[in-house]
Design a protein around this motif. Structure first.
Motif, short mmCIF file in Angstrom:
data_model
loop_
_atom_site.label_atom_id
_atom_site.label_comp_id
_atom_site.label_asym_id
_atom_site.label_seq_id
_atom_site.Cartn_x
_atom_site.Cartn_y
_atom_site.Cartn_z
N UNK A 1 -78.33 -41.96 36.23
CA UNK A 1 -78.22 -40.23 36.88
C UNK A 1 -76.43 -40.81 35.97
N UNK B 1 -58.88 -22.71 18.20
CA UNK B 1 -57.82 -23.63 19.13
C UNK B 1 -57.68 -24.68 18.85
N UNK B 2 -58.14 -24.98 17.52
CA UNK B 2 -57.29 -26.60 16.79
C UNK B 2 -57.56 -26.17 15.55
N UNK C 1 -74.33 -38.79 33.85
CA UNK C 1 -73.72 -37.61 33.93
C UNK C 1 -72.01 -37.73 34.10
N UNK D 1 -86.86 -46.78 40.75
CA UNK D 1 -85.79 -46.63 42.08
C UNK D 1 -84.65 -47.15 41.89
N UNK E 1 -68.80 -37.93 33.70
CA UNK E 1 -67.42 -37.58 33.16
C UNK E 1 -66.98 -38.09 32.10
N UNK F 1 -61.46 -37.48 28.36
CA UNK F 1 -61.47 -36.69 26.92
C UNK F 1 -60.74 -37.47 26.09
N UNK G 1 -82.43 -45.41 39.27
CA UNK G 1 -82.50 -44.22 39.54
C UNK G 1 -80.43 -43.98 39.36
N UNK H 1 -62.88 -21.22 16.36
CA UNK H 1 -63.19 -20.42 17.75
C UNK H 1 -61.56 -21.17 18.27
#
Lengths: 408, 180
Positions: free
Chosen positions: B11, B166-167, B15, B4, B17, B20, B7, B164
């Motif tokens: 998490x 873009x670059x 996730x 527990x 982020x 960049x 977790x 794509x």
């Protein structure tokens, strides 16, 4: 005549008194044991030595040997080699005494014998061979599904006698390792004269349906028998706290994963115990394929993934009693704020849960989710990298969540 | 209970982020986009209608004092690259770049070709197959490029995007020629 008779009796008593002394000397010389005479007792002892064997000529220990006279009773145990010695008074006033000798042990058929002896008799050696009774060691393991269940009360009933044992739990062994080798196992030895006896096993534990098994003594092969217990329809003593993990797999082309962690605590208001406030933190991903125009006649696309996190209070209402094992339905709602922009997100959901064991359950629920996010877009530039900019978009989804819940 | 506690950590790991980070790895400082892969321009030659043969030294002429001489409607050639979106252009001024974008004024471009045009192919383009400017509204026929001015030095390069668009993934060196 009467006088002559008294004189004769007197002479006989004198004769016995002399014989008694002789007898004492004889006993003393024959057995060589100084305590052949009871303390503070002028009478002699008559001792029976012997060995107890079984029909396979193996010594039997711990046999209770009971010597019984009409007014005296004594018992001894046979030693590890089956030898025993029991002594009883040998009163000189009696010509012959009736003695009953019994050999008793639970797993052997009892042996009784009776004989007479007189004070003139020397010690005797008496060897008996006992017939063992039928004996089995009932071994079993209690399972719930494939998981061993500990502390199950097992009542083994045989010949109107009940023996209570409990299935074993894990333990720290001598090397301080957590040992679950014997978890859920029990054993008990049963002895009988008649191999056609029936043996009944009763299993009971809170949270499980009580079970009963029956088998014939002679049918037991000695193997470890597995008994499967079935969970009861409700969970006794359901803990108030629960921790939930919810996951939704992308089902449509423009959806993404959903992962939620939540904690709820069941509260009791009066007799109403179905409301559970808590907190929830969730993440949702959004995968998109955006059409993109570069040079005229060259249209492409690019993939983007947006991750949005949100957290906030949540409220759960059980529509059915929360301790019901199957199909416990609930409604809930989370009032969350997104990590970026602190935008409020309202997530109502409804679902059912199924308990796998006493405190772990799986749930499936439908959740409505609508939130906004900053979508990154590109503007093609033929002189280099594309220019990026953000636009505010919203994502609206109906998710099917698969959840795992642990109550504690 | 240990599970527990783990977790939230799992998490966050799964996730979180992260920031960049742009990839500014310099692959070749001689290219007009330094953090792109090289488009090689090997020496090539082509014959004119009059029978003359034009030799272009390509990458060999880079930083050379000797400038290739080409006619007013030159042919451009390079090693084809694995990209759907390719662009080649002739500038009247030296090409300036900040590694992500060519900073020249668009008026410096006197001729341009891209893979969206109907003629020309990735690796070999004739002057007639290019246009004078990028204007998605006007048809190609209205954007014919005028022949280059004689005696003037021009600069050219090739660059290409990822699929794509873009670059910039590929670019060449800046090469120059003089129109005879």
């Amino acid at each position: 005549m009467l006088r002559t008779l008294f004189v004769l009796i007197f002479c006989i008593r004198i004769f016995y008194a002399i014989g008694n002394d002789r007898g004492y000397l004889l006993y003393n010389s024959s057995c060589g044991i100084p305590d052949c005479r009871f303390e503070n007792d002028t009478s002699f002892k008559f001792c029976i030595n012997g060995q107890v064997l079984n029909i396979f000529n193996e010594p039997v220990d711990s046999i209770v040997v009971i010597g019984e006279l009409p007014d005296f009773k004594d018992s001894v145990y046979s030693d590890v080699n089956g030898f025993y010695k029991i002594c009883v008074p040998n009163e000189k006033s009696r010509r012959a005494q009736k003695m009953m000798l019994r050999f008793v042990k639970e797993d052997y058929k009892p042996f009784d014998t009776t004989f007479y002896y007189s004070y003139r008799d020397k010690d005797v050696y008496f060897e008996v061979k006992l017939i063992p009774k039928y004996k089995i060691l009932v071994k079993g393991r209690v399972l719930a599904g494939n998981m061993p269940v500990e502390n199950v009360e097992v009542i083994i009933s045989h010949n109107k006698k009940d023996y209570r044992v409990k299935t074993l739990d894990c333990y720290y062994d001598d090397e301080n390792y957590w040992n679950c080798l014997y978890q859920g196992m029990f054993k008990h030895e049963i002895v009988t004269d008649d191999p056609n006896d029936s043996i009944y096993l009763y299993f009971s534990k809170p949270g499980f349906r009580s079970m009963q098994y029956k088998f014939r003594f002679a049918d037991y092969t000695g193997e470890l028998v597995k008994y499967k217990m079935i969970y009861a329809d409700s969970i006794p003593g359901l803990p108030d706290n629960s921790f939930n993990l919810k996951l939704a797999y992308p089902l449509s082309s423009e959806s993404g994963w959903f992962l939620g962690l939540s904690y709820y605590r069941l509260i009791k208001t009066g007799n109403f115990k179905r409301l559970a406030p808590g907190i929830e933190i969730s993440m949702v991903t959004l995968n998109q394929n955006i059409d993109y125009v570069t040079f005229s006649g060259l249209e492409t696309s690019y993939d983007t993934t947006y991750i949005t996190g949100m957290a906030g209070p949540s409220l759960l209402l059980y529509l059915t009693k929360p301790y019901i094992r199957r199909f416990c339905a609930y409604l809930g709602s989370t009032f969350a704020l997104s990590f970026r922009g602190a935008e409020s997100v309202y997530q109502p959901f409804a679902g059912v849960r199924f308990f796998l064991d006493m405190n772990k359950s799986v749930s499936i629920d439908i959740r409505y989710l609508k939130y906004s996010y900053d979508a990154k877009r590109y503007r093609f530039n033929y002189l280099g990298n594309a220019d990026s900019y953000f636009i505010n978009k919203s994502d609206e989804r109906l998710l099917i969540n698969l959840g795992l819940q642990i109550c504690f | 209970m240990k599970l527990l506690k783990l977790f939230p950590v799992i998490f966050l790991v799964l996730f979180y982020q992260g920031c960049e980070k742009e990839d500014n790895t310099v692959l070749n400082e001689e290219l007009i986009f330094r953090n792109s892969y090289e488009i090689k321009i090997p020496p090539f030659k082509y014959a004119l209608l009059q029978g003359d043969t034009i030799y272009v030294r390509g990458d060999l002429s880079f930083n050379s004092d000797i400038i290739d001489t080409v006619p007013s409607t030159p042919v451009l050639s390079w090693e084809p690259v694995e990209s759907e979106i390719v662009c080649a252009a002739i500038f009247k001024e030296s090409i300036q770049s900040d590694n992500h974008l060519i900073t020249n004024d668009t008026s410096d471009i006197v001729w341009i070709w891209h893979s969206g045009l109907s003629a020309g192919k990735n690796g070999l383009v004739k002057f007639e197959q290019g246009v004078s400017e990028i204007d998605p509204v006007k048809p190609e026929s209205d954007l014919r490029a005028e022949p280059l001015n004689q005696g003037q030095i021009y600069y050219w390069a090739v660059w290409a995007w990822d699929n794509s668009g873009i670059e910039i993934n590929f670019s060449s060196r800046e090469l120059k020629f003089v129109v005879k």
